[in-house]
Design a protein around this motif. Structure first.
Motif, PDB file in Angstrom:
ATOM      1  N   ALA A 112       0.831  -1.205   0.000  1.00 62.00           N
ATOM      2  CA  ALA A 112       0.000   0.000   0.000  1.00 62.00           C
ATOM      3  C   ALA A 112       0.865   1.255   0.000  1.00 62.00           C
ATOM      4  N   HIS A 113       1.895   1.275   0.833  1.00 67.53           N
ATOM      5  CA  HIS A 113       2.780   2.436   0.865  1.00 67.53           C
ATOM      6  C   HIS A 113       3.578   2.555  -0.432  1.00 67.53           C
ATOM      7  N   MET A 114       4.006   1.440  -0.999  1.00 65.10           N
ATOM      8  CA  MET A 114       4.691   1.477  -2.287  1.00 65.10           C
ATOM      9  C   MET A 114       3.781   2.072  -3.351  1.00 65.10           C
ATOM     10  N   ALA A 115       2.536   1.595  -3.407  1.00 64.59           N
ATOM     11  CA  ALA A 115       1.595   2.065  -4.421  1.00 64.59           C
ATOM     12  C   ALA A 115       1.247   3.538  -4.236  1.00 64.59           C
ATOM     13  N   ALA A 116       1.167   3.978  -2.987  1.00 67.40           N
ATOM     14  CA  ALA A 116       0.861   5.386  -2.713  1.00 67.40           C
ATOM     15  C   ALA A 116       2.003   6.293  -3.154  1.00 67.40           C
ATOM     16  N   ARG A 117       3.221   5.841  -2.935  1.00 72.11           N
ATOM     17  CA  ARG A 117       4.378   6.649  -3.291  1.00 72.11           C
ATOM     18  C   ARG A 117       4.635   6.630  -4.792  1.00 72.11           C
ATOM     19  N   ARG A 118       4.414   5.461  -5.383  1.00 71.37           N
ATOM     20  CA  ARG A 118       4.701   5.294  -6.813  1.00 71.37           C
ATOM     21  C   ARG A 118       3.540   4.550  -7.469  1.00 71.37           C
ATOM     22  N   PRO A 119       2.484   5.295  -7.837  1.00 72.21           N
ATOM     23  CA  PRO A 119       1.297   4.650  -8.410  1.00 72.21           C
ATOM     24  C   PRO A 119       1.588   3.814  -9.661  1.00 72.21           C
ATOM     25  N   ASP A 120       2.691   4.103 -10.344  1.00 72.87           N
ATOM     26  CA  ASP A 120       3.039   3.345 -11.545  1.00 72.87           C
ATOM     27  C   ASP A 120       3.434   1.910 -11.221  1.00 72.87           C
ATOM     28  N   THR A 121       3.699   1.611  -9.931  1.00 76.40           N
ATOM     29  CA  THR A 121       4.117   0.260  -9.563  1.00 76.40           C
ATOM     30  C   THR A 121       2.942  -0.676  -9.306  1.00 76.40           C
ATOM     31  N   ALA A 122       1.741  -0.129  -9.228  1.00 73.45           N
ATOM     32  CA  ALA A 122       0.575  -0.965  -8.913  1.00 73.45           C
ATOM     33  C   ALA A 122      -0.656  -0.382  -9.608  1.00 73.45           C
ATOM     34  N   GLY A 123      -0.935  -0.901 -10.799  1.00 74.57           N
ATOM     35  CA  GLY A 123      -2.141  -0.466 -11.493  1.00 74.57           C
ATOM     36  C   GLY A 123      -3.396  -0.924 -10.793  1.00 74.57           C
ATOM     37  N   GLU A 124      -3.270  -2.019 -10.047  1.00 73.28           N
ATOM     38  CA  GLU A 124      -4.330  -2.542  -9.186  1.00 73.28           C
ATOM     39  C   GLU A 124      -3.669  -3.004  -7.900  1.00 73.28           C
ATOM     40  N   LEU A 125      -4.488  -3.182  -6.882  1.00 72.56           N
ATOM     41  CA  LEU A 125      -3.959  -3.577  -5.582  1.00 72.56           C
ATOM     42  C   LEU A 125      -4.921  -4.563  -4.938  1.00 72.56           C
ATOM     43  N   ILE A 126      -4.348  -5.617  -4.344  1.00 74.53           N
ATOM     44  CA  ILE A 126      -5.141  -6.590  -3.589  1.00 74.53           C
ATOM     45  C   ILE A 126      -4.569  -6.653  -2.179  1.00 74.53           C
ATOM     46  N   HIS A 218       3.164   1.418  11.234  1.00 75.42           N
ATOM     47  CA  HIS A 218       2.445   1.871  10.050  1.00 75.42           C
ATOM     48  C   HIS A 218       1.181   1.047   9.803  1.00 75.42           C
ATOM     49  N   THR A 219       0.267   1.626   9.045  1.00 69.14           N
ATOM     50  CA  THR A 219      -0.962   0.945   8.624  1.00 69.14           C
ATOM     51  C   THR A 219      -1.248   1.317   7.174  1.00 69.14           C
ATOM     52  N   VAL A 220      -2.197   0.630   6.584  1.00 72.22           N
ATOM     53  CA  VAL A 220      -2.626   0.991   5.232  1.00 72.22           C
ATOM     54  C   VAL A 220      -3.457   2.264   5.247  1.00 72.22           C
ATOM     55  N   THR A 221      -4.077   2.578   6.380  1.00 74.66           N
ATOM     56  CA  THR A 221      -4.945   3.757   6.446  1.00 74.66           C
ATOM     57  C   THR A 221      -4.160   5.051   6.293  1.00 74.66           C
ATOM     58  N   GLU A 222      -2.866   5.028   6.604  1.00 67.61           N
ATOM     59  CA  GLU A 222      -2.038   6.229   6.459  1.00 67.61           C
ATOM     60  C   GLU A 222      -2.013   6.740   5.030  1.00 67.61           C
ATOM     61  N   VAL A 223      -2.201   5.842   4.069  1.00 68.91           N
ATOM     62  CA  VAL A 223      -2.086   6.234   2.660  1.00 68.91           C
ATOM     63  C   VAL A 223      -3.381   5.996   1.890  1.00 68.91           C
ATOM     64  N   ALA A 224      -4.485   5.836   2.621  1.00 66.75           N
ATOM     65  CA  ALA A 224      -5.757   5.522   1.961  1.00 66.75           C
ATOM     66  C   ALA A 224      -6.112   6.538   0.886  1.00 66.75           C
ATOM     67  N   GLY A 225      -5.846   7.801   1.141  1.00 69.53           N
ATOM     68  CA  GLY A 225      -6.196   8.844   0.187  1.00 69.53           C
ATOM     69  C   GLY A 225      -5.424   8.779  -1.114  1.00 69.53           C
ATOM     70  N   GLN A 226      -4.272   8.099  -1.095  1.00 67.92           N
ATOM     71  CA  GLN A 226      -3.454   7.980  -2.313  1.00 67.92           C
ATOM     72  C   GLN A 226      -3.721   6.690  -3.088  1.00 67.92           C
TER      73      GLN A 226
END
Length: 289
Positions: A112-126, A218-226
């Motif tokens: 989740a943090h990777m995807a929030a920082r670099r959206p190009d690394t995760a077009g989708e997320l599970i 850390h949690t996934v909620t920290e980056v929910a908005g991204q």
């Protein structure tokens, strides 16, 4: 409990050897890249990975666990995010298509943090059993403080005493008993055996303590908005580590989310309900290339 046998493959990410295993389908569809939880290794994802049909599934050992050595600069959230972004790029290069990224528990924090920082690394997320509640707050903070003391003590004690404490089979069994929700005796034996085999394959005590610090800070909620990409969340309503109320709130704040809530299961969906998880994954991935 039948599991398809994966094939060992290795990647080199920025010069760092990463052990990984391929559950091959022979398909040309986009693969799924799975990231396991804390203290475990790739074995923890075997049941789900083996049940996914029509796509290759790659499961690596996180640095510091299983057969992947820790990162040279140490284990931190930044280091893990950079490593996983590099691993995704290596998978993309080898498969000639970007993977669909999945994280379980601790792995959910990292992807989740990777995807929030670099959206190009995760077009989708599970996200499976995502960590949605801060471990350092609320009713769990005392237990977290004691657990942090345990890992810190294990890192500071002389070898081999410290390692024996961290890998103590009685403590590992207690952890396993707390997390398991199934009343099926055969399944519980399987879960306890898996934890006994693979819950102490960490590379060294210092790395384990560092990874634990990341897991509770850390949690996934920290980056929910991204997290604006299509996201599948799979959670159990009996999860004591990530209470379902917090997970529901997290999902409600995502812009493009599909939520699969499984009743009567806790934090071990990957052991207790792998077929249902795999079905949800395949449905989510359908039509995504």
């Amino acid at each position: 409990m039948s599991v398809s046998l994966p094939r060992r493959i290795d990647f080199t990410v920025d010069g760092h050897r990463t052990a990984a295993w391929l559950h091959s389908s022979g398909s040309t569809s986009r693969p799924v890249l799975m990231v396991h939880g804390f203290r475990g290794d790739h074995h923890g994802m075997d049941l789900i990975a083996g049940a996914v049909r029509g796509r290759d599934v790659i499961v690596g050992d996180l640095p510091g666990f299983g057969l992947s050595p820790p990162l040279p600069a140490g284990l931190s959230l930044d280091g893990y995010c950079d490593h996983l972004a590099g691993l995704g790029a290596e998978v993309t290069s080898r498969w000639q298509t970007a993977p669909i990224v999945l994280g379980h528990s601790f792995g959910s924090i990292l992807v989740a943090h990777m995807a929030a920082r670099r959206p190009d690394t995760a077009g989708e997320l599970i996200l499976i059993n995502p960590i949605t509640s801060p471990a350092l707050e609320g009713s769990a903070r005392l237990l977290t403080a004691l657990t942090r003391l345990y890992y810190g003590l294990g890192a500071r004690l002389p070898e081999p005493i410290g390692h024996q404490l961290l890998a103590n089979p009685v403590i590992v069994r207690l952890m396993s008993e707390v997390m398991a929700t199934s009343r099926d005796r055969g399944l519980r034996r399987y879960i306890h055996d898996q934890h006994a085999r693979y819950f102490s394959t960490f590379s060294d005590r210092t790395s384990l303590a560092a990874a634990f610090d990341v897991s509770v800070a850390h949690t996934v909620t920290e980056v929910a908005g991204q997290l604006t990409m299509p996201t599948l969340v799979i959670a159990g309503d009996k999860d004591a580590i990530a209470p379902i109320a917090a997970t529901r709130k997290f999902v409600s704040g995502l812009s493009d989310a599909r939520f699969v809530e499984l009743s009567g299961v806790g934090h071990l969906i990957h052991y207790e309900r792998p077929d249902e998880a795999a079905s949800a994954i395949m449905e989510f991935c359908d039509g995504r290339g």
